[in-house]
Design a protein around this motif. Sequence first.
Motif, PDB file in Angstrom:
ATOM      1  N   GLY A 175       0.816  -1.213   0.000  1.00 52.55           N
ATOM      2  CA  GLY A 175       0.000   0.000   0.000  1.00 52.55           C
ATOM      3  C   GLY A 175       0.846   1.258   0.000  1.00 52.55           C
ATOM      4  N   VAL A 176       1.874   1.281   0.819  1.00 52.58           N
ATOM      5  CA  VAL A 176       2.684   2.489   0.932  1.00 52.58           C
ATOM      6  C   VAL A 176       3.336   2.829  -0.410  1.00 52.58           C
ATOM      7  N   VAL A 177       3.768   1.794  -1.126  1.00 47.36           N
ATOM      8  CA  VAL A 177       4.401   2.063  -2.426  1.00 47.36           C
ATOM      9  C   VAL A 177       3.350   2.381  -3.494  1.00 47.36           C
ATOM     10  N   SER A 178       2.295   1.564  -3.540  1.00 51.54           N
ATOM     11  CA  SER A 178       1.410   1.634  -4.706  1.00 51.54           C
ATOM     12  C   SER A 178       0.431   2.787  -4.628  1.00 51.54           C
ATOM     13  N   LEU A 179       0.064   3.221  -3.451  1.00 53.37           N
ATOM     14  CA  LEU A 179      -0.989   4.235  -3.371  1.00 53.37           C
ATOM     15  C   LEU A 179      -0.496   5.634  -3.701  1.00 53.37           C
ATOM     16  N   LEU A 190       8.407   2.540 -10.855  1.00 52.64           N
ATOM     17  CA  LEU A 190       7.262   3.334 -10.395  1.00 52.64           C
ATOM     18  C   LEU A 190       7.420   3.780  -8.952  1.00 52.64           C
ATOM     19  N   SER A 191       8.169   2.999  -8.164  1.00 49.03           N
ATOM     20  CA  SER A 191       8.391   3.427  -6.795  1.00 49.03           C
ATOM     21  C   SER A 191       9.245   4.687  -6.761  1.00 49.03           C
ATOM     22  N   ILE A 192      10.135   4.790  -7.744  1.00 54.82           N
ATOM     23  CA  ILE A 192      11.006   5.962  -7.772  1.00 54.82           C
ATOM     24  C   ILE A 192      10.335   7.100  -8.530  1.00 54.82           C
TER      25      ILE A 192
END
Lengths: 347, 235, 287, 390
Positions: free
Chosen positions: A105-109, C274-276
């Motif tokens: 959640g923390v990454v994707s949201l 995408l995280s970055i």
Amino acid sequence: MNRAIDFFLSSTMRWLLLALAIVFPLVVTSEYLVYVMALAFVWAIAVYGMNIITGYCGQLNLAHGGFFAIGAYAVAILTVDHGWPFWPAFAMAGVFGAVFGLLVGVVSLRLKEHYFAIFTLSVGYIIYLLIDKWEELTHGSLGIISISPPEGFGLVDFTQTVPFYYLVLAFLAFAIWITRRISESLLGRTFRAIRISDDLAQSLGINLMRNKVLAFVISTVYAAFAGGLYAGVVRFIGPEQANFIHTFDMIAYLLVGGFGTLMGPLAGTLIVTWLTQAVQGLEEYRMIVFGPLLVLLVIFFPKGIVGTFLSWRGRRLARQAPRGDRASRTGGSEPTADQSQGARNNA
Amino acid sequence: MLKLEGVDAKYDSFKALDGISMSVEPGELVVLLGANGAGKTTLFNTVSGLMKPAAGRISIDGKDVTGRKPSALVAAGVVQCPEGRKLFPSMSVLKNLRLGGYVHRRDRAGMHKTLEQVLAMFPILDEKKDEPAGSLSGGQQQMVAVGRALMGRPKLLMLDEPSLGLAPLVVKQVFETVRQINAEGTTILLAEQNAYAALKIANRAYVIENGRLTMQGDREEMLGNEAVRKAYIGA
Amino acid sequence: MELFIQQILNGLTLGSIYGLVALGLTLVYGILHVPNFAHGALYMVGAYVCYFAMVELGLNYWVAMVAAAAVVALLSVLCERLVFHPLRHAPPIHDKIAAIGILLFLEAVVQMHWGADFRRIPTPYNEILRLGELTLPVQRLLIIGGAFALMGALHLYLKKTMTGLTIIAMAQNREGAFLVGIDANRVAMMTFAIAGALAAIAASLFAPINLVYPAMGHLVLLKAFVIIILGGMGSIPGAIIGGLIIGFAEALGGFYISSTYKDVIAFVLLVVILSIKPTGLFTKGVR
Amino acid sequence: MTFTKTIRRVAAATALAMGLAGGAHAAETVNIGFTGPLSGGAALYGENTLEGLRMAVEEINADGGIDVDGTQYEINIESLDDMYSPSRAAVNGKRLVQQSNTPVVFTPHSGGTFALQAFNERDGFLIMSYTSIPSVTEKGNELTVKIPPNFTDYVEPFTKIAMERFGKKLGVANATHDYAKYWTKAFVPAWKEAGGEVVASNPMDYNKSADFYTGVSKVLSADPDVLFVGGASEPTGLVVRQARELGFEGGFVVMDQAKIDEVANVAGGMDAVEGAVGVTPLAHSDNPGAADFVEKYKQEHDNVATSETAYNYFAMHLVARAIEQAGTVDDPIAIRKAIPEALADLPAEYNPYDVQEISDDGDLIIDAEVAEVVDGEIELRRISDLKDDD
């Protein structure tokens, strides 16, 4: 007539449904019907989870089936490889659901809309591939057999279909009760504000990230518990359980029932499950019927069955409001008739 | 040329236009005055076909066009130069202009001629024609927007707040250009908050408030009107 | 060294197929903002039409490819008219679900007619060129050449023709496009037709070195989605470059790291990037 | 008003559909259940197994059905799709037993078998499992019969033939699904024990991979003498083809899921599979029943019979005979007990693989034939003969 509609949405109706569910195994003669119903309830619990993040909060999570599998695998690995009894393993399934839910959640949201949907689709696929490849932990593509069933209390034996049915029914009723509590609280209104628009929510002073992550974690915990129950009844689990086709199934259940409604997930799951059983005779051709049915449904009943019913009632009330001043008096239990406003207003 | 009779427009249950009746005669330059949110853009979008009117009738040259698609209206000679310009930012200036002539795409010679006229009117665009439209300054982008609208060879050009966000000197240029276009024979409907500059070049004006037309008159009447002066000119 | 070059060639082969599929997906997304989950099924239908024309009707390979492109383009337009157009005002979730409905339907229809057997499209180009240690099957060179030629043609079409420009205009500013008189329906239908044709040609090029079966579109579609997210949804150069990145990552990663985890590479790459950078490598918008 | 009417109509329609799908139970019909993948990626496999059952049932019914304790029964197959999903298989199993009274349920996958085993002994039905995975019968389920023979019988002869002809260096390039993994686990140690070495190990997902070039070239870069390949026949054919394209000249050990003749079709002819060792394609078999079966199959179909079809055809005949000898259509324990005797009586024409025995666990035992491609021709050897060589 209006009294009838109010009745359908009242809590009396829900008690009646519960009573019906309780007598169901006593009146049907075939254990198969009870078994199908019990499995449908398991899925319904997971769909209630999806309803929190996707229905109330408006974020289409395509990794939901992956979290279901995480719950099932937690129970399977702990009971088979580490000799745990079912119940502690089941509790751990919820913990794993929460921890992984928080991480993902923390990454994707941070992502929006389609980016979020496709990102989670990839997360779901990674979960599948990891389960499939990480043999030391998950037994890989061989799957895990002889998972412990839930231990019974006294004379109750949960390997029997009917007792298991009541066990799942209890969990389902609890899941619905929690959903209702959330939906009617400030938290529920917060989620719905986020669904309508991020900007609106922010202008109301809502901490977007924190609330989205919270909704996501709640939903993954639901999914993981449902997965744990699944492992307890089917007692075999393989990587296919994390395949995204199961996520699509759950979306279909939610869509048929109605996004963001209290009784939609249950209605949708039961209808699609029984419909699928009914058209089993078509075997491999059933998708030729089912595919177009899905398309027609989203075009003509975009709010699902419960949602359509609600907006039908909404229109009736609106028409009446000028005459009798009773717009404020409704069943009072379905706070989500506003769901159409979450709709994209521009193509 | 353009005639609206009792036009309503709605966003869900909110009525954004309420019984608008107005007309623009051939060759005129008519100004639509109104504050932010008064309904100017909604009125323009309803005429352009981006929004469907909830009630009423819109006609061009006596022909009913109510509820027609934007592409049909452009083909009928009604071209809007929208607020916020709505350019194609990563395309070159030249391509933006060419697309402005989309409805005349089969008339290559005519299109070439109009393009030359537009580039002559805005020499700076000729210089920057290969640069992406999004990289230009605000005033230059406004020129592209006007030029793109002109490429459609409008009979009626609708300009929605062309002065918005531009430096005063540039605003002056823009209004001079608008006047010039009108002088060359194009009918213009101009929406503005900058009432003084707009009225100076207008034949007539309407005032819109909360989705209703509240006042109308010719240039002198409006410039002399106390309420208009107070509300829109600030003197 | 030869082994490395061999992997580069493999990466190019894979990357150009992924790129073609992703291009169609990104075009449709750019215009309608619909992530078309049915695109993989169009790819699959393309392979079957090519198979039918070539094996069952006995047509020439190239004729069969053109037939596949035409049939799938038509099918794609039908999807737009019958499904996506009526849903243009619906919430975005509904488009995705309807697309899944189309996917299930098309797979079932194909399976009803042809069964679930693996089928093969025989290539007329069976020769293998050898340069030292390098192995260059002609069909693979054909894939690379064909894909890049097609991408070039598409580029010219979009940049140099008026109808091509309308697609880009619509993607960059929808209302602006309406206001210059572009007909939204026409552009939407054209975009779907192009996307369908690209998928069918990709399938017809690739099928001779692979197998044809009803589920063949699944993984290709997933990867195409990864690609257009990497490249920025709606970006045409992003789709091509993204396709090559994934192609190379799989070929080199599969060779030098682990081919067990080869299929994970694309997805992990996506998650990391995408995280970055949450909007993908390239900024949004068709250029 | 209209609403309640709609509900009533839906309820009626659902009830009707359920009734129809449930199947009417005529007095002299015995239902045999099947749950397997009939849609999705594994549909072909499911269809093939079901086809074997159908062929056998048609023959049995054409001969007037089976005689159970003086009553003639026709056999009816109730087949349900489970899309290879264990939970759907479990639901189907419940449905078959409860709605259609099936004493026997066939299933062609291990996941489905495991899910059915959670309740088959209590609910009372015999599982006929078409999967080679040993744990299906190792867990002591009394009512499970595993139809295909243990693949481990093949490991030693395959190793011996391939190693003697091509050398000791093995490259593993087979598939990654459950069955392939069991094979790898059995085969690699046997190869090492016979004095060989594994120079590269790179299994690939045969069912999903877009391209095998990368994986194959990785294995070939270690310069193996023999490649261990196998999954479904067609992708195996692609792997063989690409290995040859990349210049591989050694032999292949082909896992029994792939059939050498089908592999050759994709790989580019018998020359491409020169030196391959695998199970004998039915059309080449010496077994007395094999030729009969191949002929029967040919009359109805335009392609070659697969082993899944042949084994299930055999198994259906075996079950029918066991029901006759048990003298009951609803006691699975008696039916299971009658199987060894039924096997002994089964005419050779129904037994294309010449199955000879069934173990107490429920494993069928055969003396398999091994095929080797020599100079573009398939040569056969009996496993029992190979052992005699030692």
